[in-house]
Design a protein around this motif. Structure first.
Motif, PDB file in Angstrom:
ATOM      1  N   GLN A  81      -4.887  -8.488  -7.545  1.00 58.97           N
ATOM      2  CA  GLN A  81      -6.013  -8.561  -6.604  1.00 58.97           C
ATOM      3  C   GLN A  81      -6.255 -10.000  -6.153  1.00 58.97           C
ATOM      4  N   LYS A  82      -6.081 -10.950  -7.061  1.00 57.36           N
ATOM      5  CA  LYS A  82      -6.220 -12.364  -6.696  1.00 57.36           C
ATOM      6  C   LYS A  82      -5.136 -12.758  -5.701  1.00 57.36           C
ATOM      7  N   ILE A  83      -3.900 -12.355  -5.972  1.00 56.45           N
ATOM      8  CA  ILE A  83      -2.794 -12.653  -5.052  1.00 56.45           C
ATOM      9  C   ILE A  83      -3.077 -12.024  -3.695  1.00 56.45           C
ATOM     10  N   GLN A  84      -3.559 -10.791  -3.714  1.00 62.09           N
ATOM     11  CA  GLN A  84      -3.860 -10.086  -2.467  1.00 62.09           C
ATOM     12  C   GLN A  84      -4.896 -10.846  -1.639  1.00 62.09           C
ATOM     13  N   THR A  88      -2.630 -15.368   2.188  1.00 61.54           N
ATOM     14  CA  THR A  88      -2.415 -16.277   3.325  1.00 61.54           C
ATOM     15  C   THR A  88      -2.279 -17.727   2.881  1.00 61.54           C
ATOM     16  N   ASN A  89      -2.771 -18.046   1.698  1.00 59.58           N
ATOM     17  CA  ASN A  89      -2.571 -19.391   1.148  1.00 59.58           C
ATOM     18  C   ASN A  89      -1.252 -19.488   0.385  1.00 59.58           C
ATOM     19  N   ILE A  90      -0.737 -18.362  -0.050  1.00 56.81           N
ATOM     20  CA  ILE A  90       0.500 -18.352  -0.832  1.00 56.81           C
ATOM     21  C   ILE A  90       1.715 -18.428   0.078  1.00 56.81           C
ATOM     22  N   THR A  91       1.697 -17.651   1.165  1.00 58.35           N
ATOM     23  CA  THR A  91       2.827 -17.675   2.106  1.00 58.35           C
ATOM     24  C   THR A  91       2.304 -17.598   3.535  1.00 58.35           C
ATOM     25  N   LYS A  92       2.970 -18.281   4.404  1.00 59.25           N
ATOM     26  CA  LYS A  92       2.621 -18.243   5.828  1.00 59.25           C
ATOM     27  C   LYS A  92       3.502 -17.252   6.583  1.00 59.25           C
ATOM     28  N   ASN A  93       4.505 -16.694   5.907  1.00 57.10           N
ATOM     29  CA  ASN A  93       5.387 -15.711   6.517  1.00 57.10           C
ATOM     30  C   ASN A  93       4.632 -14.377   6.593  1.00 57.10           C
ATOM     31  N   ILE A  94       4.336 -13.953   7.802  1.00 60.10           N
ATOM     32  CA  ILE A  94       3.536 -12.743   8.008  1.00 60.10           C
ATOM     33  C   ILE A  94       4.236 -11.509   7.438  1.00 60.10           C
ATOM     34  N   THR A  95       5.538 -11.421   7.608  1.00 62.19           N
ATOM     35  CA  THR A  95       6.281 -10.275   7.091  1.00 62.19           C
ATOM     36  C   THR A  95       6.208 -10.219   5.566  1.00 62.19           C
ATOM     37  N   THR A  96       6.422 -11.358   4.933  1.00 63.51           N
ATOM     38  CA  THR A  96       6.342 -11.410   3.471  1.00 63.51           C
ATOM     39  C   THR A  96       4.938 -11.051   3.005  1.00 63.51           C
ATOM     40  N   ALA A  97       3.943 -11.599   3.650  1.00 67.29           N
ATOM     41  CA  ALA A  97       2.561 -11.323   3.269  1.00 67.29           C
ATOM     42  C   ALA A  97       2.243  -9.837   3.398  1.00 67.29           C
ATOM     43  N   ALA A  98       2.657  -9.238   4.497  1.00 71.85           N
ATOM     44  CA  ALA A  98       2.397  -7.816   4.716  1.00 71.85           C
ATOM     45  C   ALA A  98       3.106  -6.966   3.663  1.00 71.85           C
ATOM     46  N   THR A  99       4.339  -7.335   3.335  1.00 74.44           N
ATOM     47  CA  THR A  99       5.097  -6.598   2.331  1.00 74.44           C
ATOM     48  C   THR A  99       4.436  -6.706   0.959  1.00 74.44           C
ATOM     49  N   VAL A 101       1.231  -7.369   0.273  1.00 77.03           N
ATOM     50  CA  VAL A 101      -0.039  -6.644   0.284  1.00 77.03           C
ATOM     51  C   VAL A 101       0.192  -5.138   0.208  1.00 77.03           C
ATOM     52  N   ASP A 102       1.162  -4.651   0.953  1.00 69.44           N
ATOM     53  CA  ASP A 102       1.475  -3.228   0.916  1.00 69.44           C
ATOM     54  C   ASP A 102       1.923  -2.801  -0.482  1.00 69.44           C
ATOM     55  N   SER A 103       2.790  -3.596  -1.085  1.00 71.71           N
ATOM     56  CA  SER A 103       3.276  -3.291  -2.429  1.00 71.71           C
ATOM     57  C   SER A 103       2.149  -3.336  -3.455  1.00 71.71           C
ATOM     58  N   ILE A 104       1.294  -4.316  -3.345  1.00 70.46           N
ATOM     59  CA  ILE A 104       0.151  -4.419  -4.260  1.00 70.46           C
ATOM     60  C   ILE A 104      -0.753  -3.200  -4.116  1.00 70.46           C
ATOM     61  N   ASN A 105      -1.028  -2.813  -2.884  1.00 75.12           N
ATOM     62  CA  ASN A 105      -1.882  -1.627  -2.670  1.00 75.12           C
ATOM     63  C   ASN A 105      -1.297  -0.389  -3.340  1.00 75.12           C
ATOM     64  N   LYS A 106       0.005  -0.202  -3.247  1.00 77.89           N
ATOM     65  CA  LYS A 106       0.651   0.949  -3.883  1.00 77.89           C
ATOM     66  C   LYS A 106       0.498   0.890  -5.401  1.00 77.89           C
ATOM     67  N   VAL A 107       0.768  -0.257  -5.980  1.00 75.87           N
ATOM     68  CA  VAL A 107       0.682  -0.403  -7.436  1.00 75.87           C
ATOM     69  C   VAL A 107      -0.759  -0.235  -7.910  1.00 75.87           C
ATOM     70  N   LEU A 108      -1.700  -0.805  -7.192  1.00 74.33           N
ATOM     71  CA  LEU A 108      -3.105  -0.637  -7.573  1.00 74.33           C
ATOM     72  C   LEU A 108      -3.531   0.825  -7.481  1.00 74.33           C
ATOM     73  N   GLY A 109      -3.005   1.526  -6.501  1.00 69.53           N
ATOM     74  CA  GLY A 109      -3.300   2.950  -6.371  1.00 69.53           C
ATOM     75  C   GLY A 109      -2.766   3.758  -7.538  1.00 69.53           C
ATOM     76  N   ILE A 110      -1.558   3.436  -7.969  1.00 71.64           N
ATOM     77  CA  ILE A 110      -0.964   4.116  -9.126  1.00 71.64           C
ATOM     78  C   ILE A 110      -1.750   3.782 -10.388  1.00 71.64           C
ATOM     79  N   ALA A 111      -2.043   2.517 -10.576  1.00 74.40           N
ATOM     80  CA  ALA A 111      -2.747   2.087 -11.789  1.00 74.40           C
ATOM     81  C   ALA A 111      -4.146   2.694 -11.873  1.00 74.40           C
ATOM     82  N   ALA A 112      -4.769   2.942 -10.732  1.00 76.48           N
ATOM     83  CA  ALA A 112      -6.113   3.525 -10.721  1.00 76.48           C
ATOM     84  C   ALA A 112      -6.140   4.955 -11.251  1.00 76.48           C
TER      85      ALA A 112
END
Length: 114
Positions: A81-84, A88-99, A101-112
């Motif tokens: 959640q902190k990384i999420q 934008t401070n961790i990477t400026k690459n929009i594609t990497t950031a989107a990937t 965030v999407d991956s984090i959302n999936k994992v957080l959904g599973i963990a929930a």
């Protein structure tokens, strides 16, 4: 701490029963009389029950392993959640950031769910 065995890996035993179930299905359609079909179908039903029992046993074992990892999962979710929020401070690459965030959302959904 020893590494946990690979979760969700089907043991060879289940694969063997599945192969038998499949081949009995072919034998059923090739059988020439009703008594042979009944015999084969009865065996298939029993094999199906065994596969189900083995799958449930594997799921129970994996669930126990997953629940044992729950504290680590919760700790990791806080980090994710902190990384999420800081992506934008961790990477400026929009594609990497989107990937990420999407991956984090999936994992957080599973963990929930646990």
């Amino acid at each position: 701490m020893a590494d946990a065995p690979p979760i969700l890996k089907k043991p060879q035993t289940i694969d063997d029963y599945q192969a038998l179930y499949d081949s009995l299905g072919r034998a059923y359609w090739e059988a020439s009389d009703i008594n042979s079909k009944d015999l084969v179908q009865g065996a298939r039903e029993s094999i199906y029950d065994i596969i189900t029992d083995l799958d449930e046993a594997q799921l129970d074992a994996n669930t126990a392993l997953f629940l044992a990892a729950e504290p680590k999962i919760k700790q990791t979710c806080a980090t994710l959640q902190k990384i999420q929020s800081d992506i934008t401070n961790i990477t400026k690459n929009i594609t990497t950031a989107a990937t990420v965030v999407d991956s984090i959302n999936k994992v957080l959904g599973i963990a929930a769910m646990f």
